[in-house]
Motif scaffolding. Structure first.
Motif, PDB file in Angstrom:
ATOM      1  N   THR A  91      22.319  69.464  66.158  1.00 19.65           N
ATOM      2  CA  THR A  91      23.216  68.445  66.695  1.00 19.65           C
ATOM      3  C   THR A  91      22.988  68.158  68.174  1.00 19.65           C
ATOM      4  O   THR A  91      23.367  67.102  68.661  1.00 19.65           O
ATOM      5  N   GLU A  92      22.387  69.113  68.897  1.00 22.01           N
ATOM      6  CA  GLU A  92      22.186  68.888  70.335  1.00 22.01           C
ATOM      7  C   GLU A  92      21.067  69.796  70.826  1.00 22.01           C
ATOM      8  O   GLU A  92      20.886  70.901  70.317  1.00 22.01           O
ATOM      9  N   ALA A  93      20.304  69.322  71.799  1.00 23.62           N
ATOM     10  CA  ALA A  93      19.260  70.130  72.423  1.00 23.62           C
ATOM     11  C   ALA A  93      19.390  70.000  73.928  1.00 23.62           C
ATOM     12  O   ALA A  93      19.692  68.925  74.443  1.00 23.62           O
ATOM     13  N   GLN A  94      19.186  71.110  74.617  1.00 22.35           N
ATOM     14  CA  GLN A  94      19.255  71.114  76.077  1.00 22.35           C
ATOM     15  C   GLN A  94      18.102  71.938  76.635  1.00 22.35           C
ATOM     16  O   GLN A  94      17.631  72.881  75.991  1.00 22.35           O
ATOM     17  N   GLN A  95      17.687  71.568  77.834  1.00 22.46           N
ATOM     18  CA  GLN A  95      16.708  72.357  78.586  1.00 22.46           C
ATOM     19  C   GLN A  95      17.393  72.822  79.849  1.00 22.46           C
ATOM     20  O   GLN A  95      17.937  72.010  80.594  1.00 22.46           O
ATOM     21  N   THR A  96      17.421  74.147  80.087  1.00 18.93           N
ATOM     22  CA  THR A  96      18.070  74.657  81.295  1.00 18.93           C
ATOM     23  C   THR A  96      17.071  74.899  82.415  1.00 18.93           C
ATOM     24  O   THR A  96      17.441  74.860  83.576  1.00 18.93           O
ATOM     25  N   ASP A  97      15.819  75.179  82.075  1.00 20.49           N
ATOM     26  CA  ASP A  97      14.739  75.274  83.062  1.00 20.49           C
ATOM     27  C   ASP A  97      13.422  75.201  82.291  1.00 20.49           C
ATOM     28  O   ASP A  97      13.450  75.037  81.074  1.00 20.49           O
ATOM     29  N   THR A 146      11.393  77.152  80.954  1.00 21.24           N
ATOM     30  CA  THR A 146      11.142  78.051  79.826  1.00 21.24           C
ATOM     31  C   THR A 146      12.391  78.382  79.016  1.00 21.24           C
ATOM     32  O   THR A 146      12.339  79.235  78.127  1.00 21.24           O
ATOM     33  N   HIS A 147      13.511  77.731  79.285  1.00 19.68           N
ATOM     34  CA  HIS A 147      14.754  78.043  78.578  1.00 19.68           C
ATOM     35  C   HIS A 147      15.360  76.787  77.952  1.00 19.68           C
ATOM     36  O   HIS A 147      15.550  75.775  78.635  1.00 19.68           O
ATOM     37  N   TYR A 148      15.653  76.913  76.668  1.00 17.84           N
ATOM     38  CA  TYR A 148      16.176  75.787  75.891  1.00 17.84           C
ATOM     39  C   TYR A 148      17.328  76.262  75.019  1.00 17.84           C
ATOM     40  O   TYR A 148      17.379  77.428  74.616  1.00 17.84           O
ATOM     41  N   VAL A 149      18.247  75.346  74.719  1.00 17.69           N
ATOM     42  CA  VAL A 149      19.344  75.631  73.802  1.00 17.69           C
ATOM     43  C   VAL A 149      19.341  74.558  72.724  1.00 17.69           C
ATOM     44  O   VAL A 149      19.301  73.365  73.030  1.00 17.69           O
ATOM     45  N   ALA A 150      19.351  75.001  71.463  1.00 19.59           N
ATOM     46  CA  ALA A 150      19.436  74.075  70.331  1.00 19.59           C
ATOM     47  C   ALA A 150      20.728  74.403  69.588  1.00 19.59           C
ATOM     48  O   ALA A 150      20.896  75.510  69.082  1.00 19.59           O
ATOM     49  N   THR A 151      21.669  73.461  69.577  1.00 15.26           N
ATOM     50  CA  THR A 151      22.949  73.688  68.921  1.00 15.26           C
ATOM     51  C   THR A 151      22.872  73.185  67.488  1.00 15.26           C
ATOM     52  O   THR A 151      22.449  72.050  67.240  1.00 15.26           O
TER      53      THR A 151
END
Length: 119
Positions: free
Chosen positions: A74-80, A82-87
């Motif tokens: 439902t959502e993807a984010q990049q924090t830096d 080498t770091h990602y969040v996939a909800t």
């Protein structure tokens, strides 16, 4: 640690290792899913940590057979870099029946070094 603001990205902009893992996991293709991780990777799911390819493979096999569910990114984010969040939104026959889980990925050399799954 730098304090990067998470930046929302389209799921297609997730790195190849992450999309390869997610696609293989959905298809119950354990070998391809494990190949997306570094040899010394760790996965933390449901409060338990699995370290190394063999442990991750066992976790994948068990999580594939334990419950029946649908999963939607439902959502993807990049924090830096080498770091990602996939909800993911899950619905199925697990306790509670519906949950949104954050898959927090750390990458090294274009492979997944660490994955933390939590609500």
């Amino acid at each position: 640690m730098s304090s990067h603001q998470p930046r929302t990205i389209t799921p297609s902009d997730l790195p190849k290792a992450i999309t390869r893992y997610l696609g293989a996991h959905h298809a119950h293709d354990t070998a391809t899913a494990v190949a997306a991780f570094t040899s010394d990777a760790t996965v933390t799911d449901d409060g338990r940590t699995y370290r190394g390819a063999a442990a991750i493979e066992q976790w994948l096999n068990r999580s594939a057979s334990e419950f029946t569910y649908t999963i939607e990114l439902t959502e993807a984010q990049q924090t830096d870099p080498t770091h990602y969040v996939a909800t993911h939104h899950l619905e199925g026959d697990f306790p509670g029946g519906v949950v949104d889980l954050r898959y927090q990925f750390s990458l090294r050399d274009d492979l997944i070094e660490r994955l933390v799954i939590e609500p």
